[in-house]
Design a protein around this motif. Structure first.
Motif, PDB file in Angstrom:
ATOM      1  N   ASP A 135     -16.789  13.718  -1.386  1.00 45.55           N
ATOM      2  CA  ASP A 135     -17.058  12.862  -0.225  1.00 45.55           C
ATOM      3  C   ASP A 135     -16.195  11.600  -0.236  1.00 45.55           C
ATOM      4  O   ASP A 135     -16.680  10.482  -0.016  1.00 45.55           O
ATOM      5  CB  ASP A 135     -18.541  12.488  -0.179  1.00 45.55           C
ATOM      6  N   ALA A 136     -14.901  11.767  -0.508  1.00 44.62           N
ATOM      7  CA  ALA A 136     -13.987  10.629  -0.500  1.00 44.62           C
ATOM      8  C   ALA A 136     -13.694  10.193   0.928  1.00 44.62           C
ATOM      9  O   ALA A 136     -13.817  10.969   1.884  1.00 44.62           O
ATOM     10  CB  ALA A 136     -12.694  11.001  -1.216  1.00 44.62           C
ATOM     11  N   ASP A 137     -13.301   8.935   1.086  1.00 46.99           N
ATOM     12  CA  ASP A 137     -12.910   8.428   2.401  1.00 46.99           C
ATOM     13  C   ASP A 137     -11.507   8.896   2.781  1.00 46.99           C
ATOM     14  O   ASP A 137     -11.203   9.076   3.951  1.00 46.99           O
ATOM     15  CB  ASP A 137     -12.952   6.901   2.404  1.00 46.99           C
ATOM     16  N   CYS A 163      -3.585  15.681   4.105  1.00 43.78           N
ATOM     17  CA  CYS A 163      -4.383  14.462   3.955  1.00 43.78           C
ATOM     18  C   CYS A 163      -5.488  14.451   5.004  1.00 43.78           C
ATOM     19  O   CYS A 163      -5.259  14.831   6.165  1.00 43.78           O
ATOM     20  CB  CYS A 163      -3.515  13.215   4.120  1.00 43.78           C
ATOM     21  N   TYR A 164      -6.663  13.984   4.601  1.00 46.72           N
ATOM     22  CA  TYR A 164      -7.824  13.920   5.483  1.00 46.72           C
ATOM     23  C   TYR A 164      -8.497  12.565   5.279  1.00 46.72           C
ATOM     24  O   TYR A 164      -8.596  12.069   4.151  1.00 46.72           O
ATOM     25  CB  TYR A 164      -8.811  15.047   5.169  1.00 46.72           C
ATOM     26  N   THR A 165      -8.973  11.973   6.370  1.00 45.74           N
ATOM     27  CA  THR A 165      -9.614  10.670   6.260  1.00 45.74           C
ATOM     28  C   THR A 165     -10.648  10.473   7.361  1.00 45.74           C
ATOM     29  O   THR A 165     -10.513  11.016   8.466  1.00 45.74           O
ATOM     30  CB  THR A 165      -8.575   9.543   6.318  1.00 45.74           C
ATOM     31  N   ARG A 166     -11.660   9.690   7.025  1.00 42.11           N
ATOM     32  CA  ARG A 166     -12.651   9.296   8.019  1.00 42.11           C
ATOM     33  C   ARG A 166     -12.352   7.907   8.572  1.00 42.11           C
ATOM     34  O   ARG A 166     -13.014   7.459   9.510  1.00 42.11           O
ATOM     35  CB  ARG A 166     -14.062   9.322   7.427  1.00 42.11           C
ATOM     36  N   LEU A 167     -11.353   7.216   8.003  1.00 45.96           N
ATOM     37  CA  LEU A 167     -10.964   5.912   8.527  1.00 45.96           C
ATOM     38  C   LEU A 167     -10.204   6.088   9.839  1.00 45.96           C
ATOM     39  O   LEU A 167      -9.484   7.080  10.027  1.00 45.96           O
ATOM     40  CB  LEU A 167     -10.075   5.171   7.518  1.00 45.96           C
ATOM     41  N   PRO A 168     -10.336   5.140  10.756  1.00 47.67           N
ATOM     42  CA  PRO A 168      -9.573   5.222  12.009  1.00 47.67           C
ATOM     43  C   PRO A 168      -8.074   5.290  11.742  1.00 47.67           C
ATOM     44  O   PRO A 168      -7.537   4.480  10.985  1.00 47.67           O
ATOM     45  CB  PRO A 168      -9.956   3.934  12.742  1.00 47.67           C
ATOM     46  N   LEU A 214      -3.894   3.068   8.713  1.00 55.67           N
ATOM     47  CA  LEU A 214      -5.326   3.164   8.921  1.00 55.67           C
ATOM     48  C   LEU A 214      -5.934   1.787   9.177  1.00 55.67           C
ATOM     49  O   LEU A 214      -5.295   0.745   8.978  1.00 55.67           O
ATOM     50  CB  LEU A 214      -5.989   3.789   7.681  1.00 55.67           C
ATOM     51  N   ASP A 215      -7.195   1.814   9.583  1.00 54.72           N
ATOM     52  CA  ASP A 215      -7.984   0.594   9.703  1.00 54.72           C
ATOM     53  C   ASP A 215      -9.127   0.673   8.708  1.00 54.72           C
ATOM     54  O   ASP A 215      -9.922   1.606   8.743  1.00 54.72           O
ATOM     55  CB  ASP A 215      -8.540   0.447  11.121  1.00 54.72           C
ATOM     56  N   HIS A 216      -9.186  -0.318   7.819  1.00 52.16           N
ATOM     57  CA  HIS A 216     -10.242  -0.339   6.812  1.00 52.16           C
ATOM     58  C   HIS A 216     -11.028  -1.641   6.940  1.00 52.16           C
ATOM     59  O   HIS A 216     -10.545  -2.709   6.578  1.00 52.16           O
ATOM     60  CB  HIS A 216      -9.652  -0.211   5.404  1.00 52.16           C
ATOM     61  N   LEU A 217     -12.226  -1.540   7.500  1.00 50.55           N
ATOM     62  CA  LEU A 217     -13.109  -2.697   7.666  1.00 50.55           C
ATOM     63  C   LEU A 217     -12.401  -3.822   8.417  1.00 50.55           C
ATOM     64  O   LEU A 217     -12.523  -5.003   8.077  1.00 50.55           O
ATOM     65  CB  LEU A 217     -13.608  -3.191   6.305  1.00 50.55           C
ATOM     66  N   GLY A 218     -11.659  -3.439   9.446  1.00 48.12           N
ATOM     67  CA  GLY A 218     -10.985  -4.428  10.275  1.00 48.12           C
ATOM     68  C   GLY A 218      -9.648  -4.891   9.740  1.00 48.12           C
ATOM     69  O   GLY A 218      -8.985  -5.724  10.363  1.00 48.12           O
ATOM     70  N   HIS A 219      -9.220  -4.362   8.610  1.00 50.74           N
ATOM     71  CA  HIS A 219      -7.935  -4.743   8.023  1.00 50.74           C
ATOM     72  C   HIS A 219      -6.974  -3.558   8.076  1.00 50.74           C
ATOM     73  O   HIS A 219      -7.380  -2.418   7.838  1.00 50.74           O
ATOM     74  CB  HIS A 219      -8.095  -5.181   6.561  1.00 50.74           C
TER      75      HIS A 219
END
Length: 332
Positions: free
Chosen positions: A142-144, A182-187, A208-213
């Motif tokens: 369950d990695a991001d 590559c797979y990601t749940r981040l925008p 990507l976008d990580h917590l607004g950064h």
């Protein structure tokens, strides 16, 4: 009774000549000393990686050299070989300090209350028949962000559960042993593919976008440096990745199978020229490849830049690949 006399002769039976094998026989102690001296020589030649690919190839096996040199030290002391004992001691200490430099490369970060970003990098091995088990392991982790290497077209149908779970993906399965997914749940803001060296192997750049950064994730897999030409291409790709990262702003994560140990020349160039580093609270020297072989080495890595720290680093179980999966938790 008179026995018949044997004929007299002046010819004496030839003396038994010593066997060539006996002349050239090698004792176990002598063989051990030869192996010992070879390990000691490789220990020091590995320091000259910048001057030749063979020297850099020798540098990868610091873990093995440390063990062999320690054994040599004990044998030399028991046999009272002073010169060998001194050389073995110096070589043991030299290897241990190189390895220890990568035991903890960052201090434990303070708790800021943020959920860590979980990144998984896994060279699944193209010929691995355990497709379903591997994908199940990835799903359970369950990695991001997930980076899979050596995925070819034969893996395509088994990757469907990851396509369902993760809203964003990047796949290139046509490069055989150098395919990347590559797979990601981040925008995902944008995706780029760069091809470095004469082999034109893909390197993914995910913005990507990580917590607004803004966060840039780079996935790469250079060719193994097993010949002079391949070593040049390997080093060139690591240098090109370093140049790419240098031009990136903000937080950067680079992951993959680097075919490089933390202490080799190629890794030194990548770190120095890019600003990337391991920045890990946990040690980065435990082997990730060939864990059932005497020559096991750590060549799968996650490096970070821009104030990021790896607060946890774990290796997954064996699942039919010659590599073990690498999972890290990253915080600011």
């Amino acid at each position: 009774m008179i026995c018949p006399s044997l004929p007299m002769t002046d010819d004496a039976p030839p003396a038994e000549s010593p066997s060539p094998l006996k002349k050239k026989s090698v004792t176990l102690a002598g063989l051990c000393e030869c192996i010992a001296v070879l390990a000691l020589v490789c220990t020091w030649l590995g320091e000259f990686g910048r001057f030749g690919w063979m020297f850099d190839l020798m540098s990868h096996f610091r873990l093995q050299y440390a063990v062999i040199c320690a054994v040599v030290l004990v044998i030399a002391l028991l046999r009272r070989r002073t010169w060998l004992a001194v050389l073995a001691l110096l070589s043991t200490l030299w290897n241990v300090q190189i390895i220890h430099a990568f035991h903890q490369t960052a201090a434990a970060p303070g708790d800021r209350g943020e959920k860590p970003l979980r990144v998984m990098s896994y060279n699944v091995l193209m010929e691995n028949p355990n497709h379903v088990a591997v994908i199940d392991q990835v799903l359970k982790a369950d990695a991001d962000i997930v980076c899979l290497l050596e995925v070819d077209e034969s893996w395509h149908p088994n990757l469907e559960p990851l396509r369902v779970k993760y809203p964003h993906r990047a796949e290139e399965l046509s490069d055989g042993s150098f395919g990347i997914a590559c797979y990601t749940r981040l925008p995902l803001k944008s995706l780029g593919v760069r091809r470095f060296s004469a082999w034109k192997l893909p390197t993914f750049i995910l913005n990507l976008d990580h917590l607004g950064h803004p966060l840039t994730f780079v996935a790469t897999h250079p060719i193994p440096p097993m010949s002079q030409q391949r070593a040049q291409e390997w080093r060139q790709q690591l240098t090109d990745v370093a140049a790419l990262v240098t031009d990136l702003q903000g937080e950067v994560i680079v992951a993959g199978d680097f075919n490089a140990t933390p202490w080799c020349e190629g890794m030194r160039l990548l770190r120095e020229k890019s600003g990337l580093d391991f920045r890990s609270v946990d040690p980065v020297w435990p082997p990730t490849w060939g864990c059932r072989l005497p020559m096991m080495i750590p060549i799968d890595h996650v490096l970070v830049k821009g104030g990021l720290t790896i607060q946890k680093r774990t290796l997954g179980p064996e699942m039919g690949s010659d590599h073990r999966s690498l999972m890290v938790e990253i915080v600011r």
